[in-house]
Design a protein around this motif. Structure first.
Motif, PDB file in Angstrom:
ATOM      1  N   ARG A   1       0.816  -1.222   0.000  1.00  0.00           N
ATOM      2  CA  ARG A   1       0.000   0.000   0.000  1.00  0.00           C
ATOM      3  C   ARG A   1       0.850   1.273   0.000  1.00  0.00           C
ATOM      4  O   ARG A   1       0.376   2.333   0.389  1.00  0.00           O
ATOM      5  CB  ARG A   1      -0.927   0.015   1.213  1.00  0.00           C
ATOM      6  CG  ARG A   1      -1.917  -1.143   1.285  1.00  0.00           C
ATOM      7  CD  ARG A   1      -3.159  -0.847   0.530  1.00  0.00           C
ATOM      8  NE  ARG A   1      -4.080  -1.980   0.540  1.00  0.00           N
ATOM      9  CZ  ARG A   1      -5.367  -1.859   0.404  1.00  0.00           C
ATOM     10  NH1 ARG A   1      -5.918  -0.695   0.228  1.00  0.00           N
ATOM     11  NH2 ARG A   1      -6.127  -2.929   0.399  1.00  0.00           N
ATOM     12  N   SER A   2       2.106   1.175  -0.455  1.00  0.00           N
ATOM     13  CA  SER A   2       2.957   2.366  -0.537  1.00  0.00           C
ATOM     14  C   SER A   2       4.077   2.153  -1.549  1.00  0.00           C
ATOM     15  O   SER A   2       4.315   1.042  -1.998  1.00  0.00           O
ATOM     16  CB  SER A   2       3.549   2.697   0.840  1.00  0.00           C
ATOM     17  OG  SER A   2       4.442   1.673   1.241  1.00  0.00           O
ATOM     18  N   VAL A   3       4.736   3.257  -1.875  1.00  0.00           N
ATOM     19  CA  VAL A   3       5.918   3.210  -2.739  1.00  0.00           C
ATOM     20  C   VAL A   3       6.986   4.058  -2.067  1.00  0.00           C
ATOM     21  O   VAL A   3       6.763   5.242  -1.785  1.00  0.00           O
ATOM     22  CB  VAL A   3       5.647   3.766  -4.153  1.00  0.00           C
ATOM     23  CG1 VAL A   3       6.887   3.646  -5.030  1.00  0.00           C
ATOM     24  CG2 VAL A   3       4.463   3.074  -4.804  1.00  0.00           C
ATOM     25  N   GLY A   4       8.142   3.451  -1.801  1.00  0.00           N
ATOM     26  CA  GLY A   4       9.272   4.185  -1.239  1.00  0.00           C
ATOM     27  C   GLY A   4      10.174   4.640  -2.367  1.00  0.00           C
ATOM     28  O   GLY A   4      10.519   3.855  -3.249  1.00  0.00           O
ATOM     29  N   VAL A   5      10.550   5.909  -2.360  1.00  0.00           N
ATOM     30  CA  VAL A   5      11.434   6.459  -3.376  1.00  0.00           C
ATOM     31  C   VAL A   5      12.663   7.012  -2.660  1.00  0.00           C
ATOM     32  O   VAL A   5      12.549   7.923  -1.832  1.00  0.00           O
ATOM     33  CB  VAL A   5      10.728   7.565  -4.193  1.00  0.00           C
ATOM     34  CG1 VAL A   5      11.668   8.136  -5.246  1.00  0.00           C
ATOM     35  CG2 VAL A   5       9.450   7.031  -4.832  1.00  0.00           C
ATOM     36  N   VAL A   6      13.824   6.441  -2.963  1.00  0.00           N
ATOM     37  CA  VAL A   6      15.077   6.843  -2.340  1.00  0.00           C
ATOM     38  C   VAL A   6      15.996   7.313  -3.451  1.00  0.00           C
ATOM     39  O   VAL A   6      16.269   6.559  -4.389  1.00  0.00           O
ATOM     40  CB  VAL A   6      15.713   5.664  -1.571  1.00  0.00           C
ATOM     41  CG1 VAL A   6      17.067   6.040  -0.998  1.00  0.00           C
ATOM     42  CG2 VAL A   6      14.776   5.173  -0.486  1.00  0.00           C
ATOM     43  N   GLY A   7      16.456   8.558  -3.344  1.00  0.00           N
ATOM     44  CA  GLY A   7      17.281   9.072  -4.425  1.00  0.00           C
ATOM     45  C   GLY A   7      18.264  10.133  -4.006  1.00  0.00           C
ATOM     46  O   GLY A   7      18.191  10.704  -2.923  1.00  0.00           O
ATOM     47  N   SER A   8      19.190  10.396  -4.920  1.00  0.00           N
ATOM     48  CA  SER A   8      20.183  11.440  -4.765  1.00  0.00           C
ATOM     49  C   SER A   8      19.851  12.551  -5.751  1.00  0.00           C
ATOM     50  O   SER A   8      19.696  12.296  -6.946  1.00  0.00           O
ATOM     51  CB  SER A   8      21.571  10.868  -5.044  1.00  0.00           C
ATOM     52  OG  SER A   8      22.541  11.875  -4.933  1.00  0.00           O
TER      53      SER A   8
ATOM     54  N   CYS B   1      18.685  25.033  -5.014  1.00  0.00           N
ATOM     55  CA  CYS B   1      19.543  25.825  -5.901  1.00  0.00           C
ATOM     56  C   CYS B   1      21.004  25.482  -5.629  1.00  0.00           C
ATOM     57  O   CYS B   1      21.486  25.658  -4.499  1.00  0.00           O
ATOM     58  CB  CYS B   1      19.304  27.311  -5.680  1.00  0.00           C
ATOM     59  SG  CYS B   1      17.616  27.837  -6.064  1.00  0.00           S
ATOM     60  N   ASN B   2      21.675  24.941  -6.648  1.00  0.00           N
ATOM     61  CA  ASN B   2      23.096  24.592  -6.567  1.00  0.00           C
ATOM     62  C   ASN B   2      23.414  23.802  -5.296  1.00  0.00           C
ATOM     63  O   ASN B   2      24.254  24.185  -4.498  1.00  0.00           O
ATOM     64  CB  ASN B   2      23.950  25.860  -6.667  1.00  0.00           C
ATOM     65  CG  ASN B   2      23.707  26.582  -7.965  1.00  0.00           C
ATOM     66  OD1 ASN B   2      23.715  25.970  -9.032  1.00  0.00           O
ATOM     67  ND2 ASN B   2      23.436  27.875  -7.891  1.00  0.00           N
ATOM     68  N   ARG B   3      22.725  22.695  -5.145  1.00  0.00           N
ATOM     69  CA  ARG B   3      22.810  21.880  -3.935  1.00  0.00           C
ATOM     70  C   ARG B   3      22.709  20.404  -4.299  1.00  0.00           C
ATOM     71  O   ARG B   3      22.065  20.049  -5.285  1.00  0.00           O
ATOM     72  CB  ARG B   3      21.657  22.301  -3.035  1.00  0.00           C
ATOM     73  CG  ARG B   3      21.538  21.591  -1.740  1.00  0.00           C
ATOM     74  CD  ARG B   3      20.415  22.214  -0.924  1.00  0.00           C
ATOM     75  NE  ARG B   3      19.828  21.175  -0.085  1.00  0.00           N
ATOM     76  CZ  ARG B   3      18.631  21.231   0.441  1.00  0.00           C
ATOM     77  NH1 ARG B   3      17.851  22.253   0.199  1.00  0.00           N
ATOM     78  NH2 ARG B   3      18.194  20.263   1.192  1.00  0.00           N
ATOM     79  N   THR B   4      23.315  19.531  -3.490  1.00  0.00           N
ATOM     80  CA  THR B   4      23.261  18.089  -3.700  1.00  0.00           C
ATOM     81  C   THR B   4      22.938  17.407  -2.371  1.00  0.00           C
ATOM     82  O   THR B   4      23.424  17.823  -1.330  1.00  0.00           O
ATOM     83  CB  THR B   4      24.620  17.555  -4.220  1.00  0.00           C
ATOM     84  OG1 THR B   4      24.947  18.240  -5.422  1.00  0.00           O
ATOM     85  CG2 THR B   4      24.573  16.066  -4.500  1.00  0.00           C
ATOM     86  N   GLY B   5      22.125  16.329  -2.437  1.00  0.00           N
ATOM     87  CA  GLY B   5      21.821  15.583  -1.220  1.00  0.00           C
ATOM     88  C   GLY B   5      20.738  14.547  -1.466  1.00  0.00           C
ATOM     89  O   GLY B   5      20.238  14.402  -2.585  1.00  0.00           O
ATOM     90  N   PRO B   6      20.368  13.817  -0.414  1.00  0.00           N
ATOM     91  CA  PRO B   6      19.309  12.806  -0.549  1.00  0.00           C
ATOM     92  C   PRO B   6      17.933  13.462  -0.631  1.00  0.00           C
ATOM     93  O   PRO B   6      17.684  14.487   0.002  1.00  0.00           O
ATOM     94  CB  PRO B   6      19.442  11.971   0.726  1.00  0.00           C
ATOM     95  CG  PRO B   6      20.079  12.885   1.718  1.00  0.00           C
ATOM     96  CD  PRO B   6      20.960  13.829   0.925  1.00  0.00           C
ATOM     97  N   ALA B   7      17.080  12.880  -1.443  1.00  0.00           N
ATOM     98  CA  ALA B   7      15.679  13.310  -1.538  1.00  0.00           C
ATOM     99  C   ALA B   7      14.837  12.040  -1.553  1.00  0.00           C
ATOM    100  O   ALA B   7      14.782  11.334  -2.567  1.00  0.00           O
ATOM    101  CB  ALA B   7      15.446  14.144  -2.789  1.00  0.00           C
TER     102      ALA B   7
END
Length: 149
Positions: free
Chosen positions: A63-70, A99-105
């Motif tokens: 009953r869900s979807v996990g989305v793990v990304g960079s 803006c001009n940033r990197t990290g987990p989302a």
């Protein structure tokens, strides 16, 4: 006078038959209990626009979807994820504008319908949510395609 049959043999056969039926029913019940409502799946996505990207894995549950990304945002970008059952939208989430940033989302999308979600749409925009820069549609069966289907 009429003699009675040996009742101990009759009782023994009845008990054995009853035990066999009970064992068979238990085994069938265990098979049905172990069958999931909807099979889990996963797909790797890669949404890229010039030097910006959102890459990761979507994992479907009942009953869900996990989305793990960079997420890497060159200039100002935003990422969105939408869960669908067929063409019906189930849930929708987004990052803030980066803006001009990197990290987990990372996101967890609700798919609270029988069978859950069968596909998601992962996409990137500018600060304007209507300006879609790149997108992928990902399917529970394990693959993604470019664009929105």
């Amino acid at each position: 006078m009429v003699g009675l049959k040996d009742t101990s043999k009759v009782k023994s056969r009845t008990r054995k038959a009853g035990l066999a039926v009970t064992a068979a029913a238990s085994a069938v019940g265990m098979v049905f209990a172990a069958t999931p409502a909807a099979a889990a799946g996963s797909a790797n996505f890669s949404v890229v626009y010039t030097a910006s990207y959102y890459q990761g894995t979507a994992t479907w549950s009942n009953r869900s979807v996990g989305v793990v990304g960079s997420f890497k945002a060159s200039n100002c970008r935003r990422v969105y994820v939408k869960a669908f059952a067929g063409s019906t939208t189930l849930d929708f989430q987004s990052s803030s504008t980066w803006c001009n940033r990197t990290g987990p989302a990372n996101f967890t999308l609700d798919a609270n319908v029988v069978g859950g979600s069968d596909n998601i749409w992962v996409y990137m925009t500018t600060e304007d949510p209507d300006n879609v820069l790149a997108a992928q549609t990902c399917y529970r069966v394990g693959y993604c395609v470019n664009g929105r289907e």
